[in-house]
Design an enzyme around this catalytic site. Sequence first.
Site, PDB file in Angstrom:
ATOM      1  N   THR A 150     -45.573  10.347  18.907  1.00  0.00           N
ATOM      2  CA  THR A 150     -46.440  10.177  17.730  1.00  0.00           C
ATOM      3  C   THR A 150     -45.587   9.596  16.594  1.00  0.00           C
ATOM      4  O   THR A 150     -45.368   8.392  16.554  1.00  0.00           O
ATOM      5  CB  THR A 150     -47.113  11.498  17.304  1.00  0.00           C
ATOM      6  N   LYS A 176     -41.679  15.064  23.158  1.00  0.00           N
ATOM      7  CA  LYS A 176     -41.984  14.418  21.888  1.00  0.00           C
ATOM      8  C   LYS A 176     -41.966  15.463  20.775  1.00  0.00           C
ATOM      9  O   LYS A 176     -42.191  16.647  21.027  1.00  0.00           O
ATOM     10  CB  LYS A 176     -43.327  13.676  21.936  1.00  0.00           C
ATOM     11  N   THR A 187     -45.477  22.787  18.105  1.00  0.00           N
ATOM     12  CA  THR A 187     -45.710  21.395  17.819  1.00  0.00           C
ATOM     13  C   THR A 187     -44.816  20.384  18.467  1.00  0.00           C
ATOM     14  O   THR A 187     -44.252  19.487  17.845  1.00  0.00           O
ATOM     15  CB  THR A 187     -45.692  21.134  16.345  1.00  0.00           C
ATOM     16  N   GLU A 273     -39.409  14.584  11.420  1.00  0.00           N
ATOM     17  CA  GLU A 273     -39.995  13.637  10.464  1.00  0.00           C
ATOM     18  C   GLU A 273     -39.113  13.506   9.228  1.00  0.00           C
ATOM     19  O   GLU A 273     -38.908  14.464   8.490  1.00  0.00           O
ATOM     20  CB  GLU A 273     -41.398  14.077  10.080  1.00  0.00           C
ATOM     21  N   ASN A 375     -45.925  12.535   5.791  1.00  0.00           N
ATOM     22  CA  ASN A 375     -47.012  13.502   5.892  1.00  0.00           C
ATOM     23  C   ASN A 375     -48.053  13.374   4.797  1.00  0.00           C
ATOM     24  O   ASN A 375     -49.139  13.945   4.891  1.00  0.00           O
ATOM     25  CB  ASN A 375     -46.449  14.911   5.958  1.00  0.00           C
TER      26      ASN A 375
END
Lengths: 379, 379
Positions: A150, A176, A187, A273, A375
């Site tokens: 993602t 991932k 997650t 991230e 985000n």
Amino acid sequence: MKAVNGGVTKPEGFLANGVSCGIKRSGKPDLSLIYSTVPAVTVGVFTKNSIKAAPLILSQKHLKDKKARAVICNSGNANCYTGRFGHLYAKQTAELTARLLDIKPAEVVVSSTGIIGKPLPYKKIEKAAPRLVKGLRKSGGTMAAKGIMTTDLVKKECAVTLQISGKKVTIGACAKGSGMIEPNMATMLAFITTDAAVNAMILQKVLKEAVEPSFNSITVDGCMSTNDMVTLTANGLAKNLPIKTAGKDYRLFSEALTHVCMDLAKKIVRDGEGATKFIEIGIKGARDYRQAKSAAMKIANSNLVKTAAYGSNPNWGRVGAAVGSLGFNVTEETLKIHFSSFKKKNIRIEVDLNLGKTGATVYTSDLSLDYVRINGKYN
Amino acid sequence: MKAVNGGVTKPEGFLANGVSCGIKRSGKPDLSLIYSTVPAVTVGVFTKNSIKAAPLILSQKHLKDKKARAVICNSGNANCYTGRFGHLYAKQTAELTARLLDIKPAEVVVSSTGIIGKPLPYKKIEKAAPRLVKGLRKSGGTMAAKGIMTTDLVKKECAVTLQISGKKVTIGACAKGSGMIEPNMATMLAFITTDAAVNAMILQKVLKEAVEPSFNSITVDGCMSTNDMVTLTANGLAKNLPIKTAGKDYRLFSEALTHVCMDLAKKIVRDGEGATKFIEIGIKGARDYRQAKSAAMKIANSNLVKTAAYGSNPNWGRVGAAVGSLGFNVTEETLKIHFSSFKKKNIRIEVDLNLGKTGATVYTSDLSLDYVRINGKYN
């Protein structure tokens, strides 16, 4: 045990593929399939979030008998909070895959990752599935690893070989991240394959043990996902004496599997991230593992600690405040905190609670401007 | 009850001042004093962090008898994790203030806010104290409000008047945020004054009740401070019939005090580090208040929810995932989520857990690029 190149198709009898089916607006691969050419044992570990995505609920059902030989996963859409149609599409995905592979729907694990609350564009999966199945191949592991990404910036694969009862056994995997990584395995997705012959109950046990220090000990932002799962598929083609008890062969396999899980877990954190730093938090002197891990996670999820790491600005007061907030019997005098340099890419924070003799280690990334950018705009 | 202009010096018999003593490199005010010209009752509520700053430990000791009439507070340095000298400097600050005011050291509340782990530059406080005391005046409330600010962008004051037993009673206050705001009253300071006559035990009770829906129901980053305190000083100069029981006068006073605390708490959130949005999270349908508040706080502290608010990008999946992570018996079908528009500056998120009949409301800000900038560089 030896680290080797490759991923899910490294073990004997596994094929894989990844294609672009059009869910991602970028046109990048977003549909992956991993397949064992022979019947296999599959076990899974799933998110503890009460809100579970439709494919996760279905896959838990399919894995009740611990038998499955195909994993289909789309990225770009989590198929979570998608109501009746979400459940229907997950079921149809399993049935379609089974039909094309000539296996039973209950032998298919269905997985989704991406945005929550938008209808799964099932038509796109339906249209791409024949091409996905047709392209299954020994060299398709990397495409499968790409199709589950993602916001990940890099694909994540790992493979090792080891000897069990004189036979070469291989474990391969892809995973991932990269936001919403949290305790209780949250997650992330990891699909692990092996040609080892392992009894189903033992396979479940060894996976659970390998997940705790790895996928369950990483956090990016403390947010627990609705879609996380780790599956382990064993097809027995290595022809080793089947592992049926927790003896020497079990320990060898466990060590190798844990290595694979740790390697992927750390890759997930490094690719968190917006991550610019990799932070290892070691707690010692805890009364028990639970206390050690809660202290480590509290530090790992402190936005003040994470921004301090981002700014290369060491501040042990923030670490002390995080631990103190848990209400343990620690004071300024008893709590010992050590840091490595915050200027480097890898940071180690060590805290001695001085309450007992147990430790725990967790891994996290920093909180950067890019985390907020990613985000704030994700949709 | 009537809102009026002013702060801590609005009630009868209170003087205040704020000066620059040189702790802040910016040269902004960093030392404040609030003083009752007559003996007074003072009660406090303190952080629940196990790691407590030196001045906090001292002030808790001084408030054991619920008597105090001066509050001295420096900003720019938390005097936390400062060892033996931290405790010594806090004590010396109380003694120095008492000497200059001709009161007892135990009548002085000492408070510090700012960076943790750096020695308090006590010499600067010592040098500035005579000037601080000399400048005490009726119009000094705003300077006191400015002298306690750290990363706050605006000063925070509030005052109300009300009638109790035919007498005009006034409540005044100042507060500071603005990062590290969290449950258990964390990471903020508020100093409240009143000329009401209130029994000490009743004063403690009414403060505790007013703090719960206000300062204990706000969060900026989920980090609990080592220095937080709220004090309430009552000097009785309004000459009302002393409030000694939880009757009608108690309710009137409680309502006014809660209004003051709510007003300041919301101002703290609006001025949260980097805040661009004000988010109100209302939970209903919980089994009990504890459950309602834990759900509200989990949403309020979710970095994914906070960045979604920052990006004006509503995503109820993130809200559902946050609640689900608590392990309550909720599902996609039973959890009801409502949003106001994320494009506006004020956002309301409503969640019905469908588990019972109790609710709770908390307030938070978004997670912005500036939050990361501020906390990455703060030192």
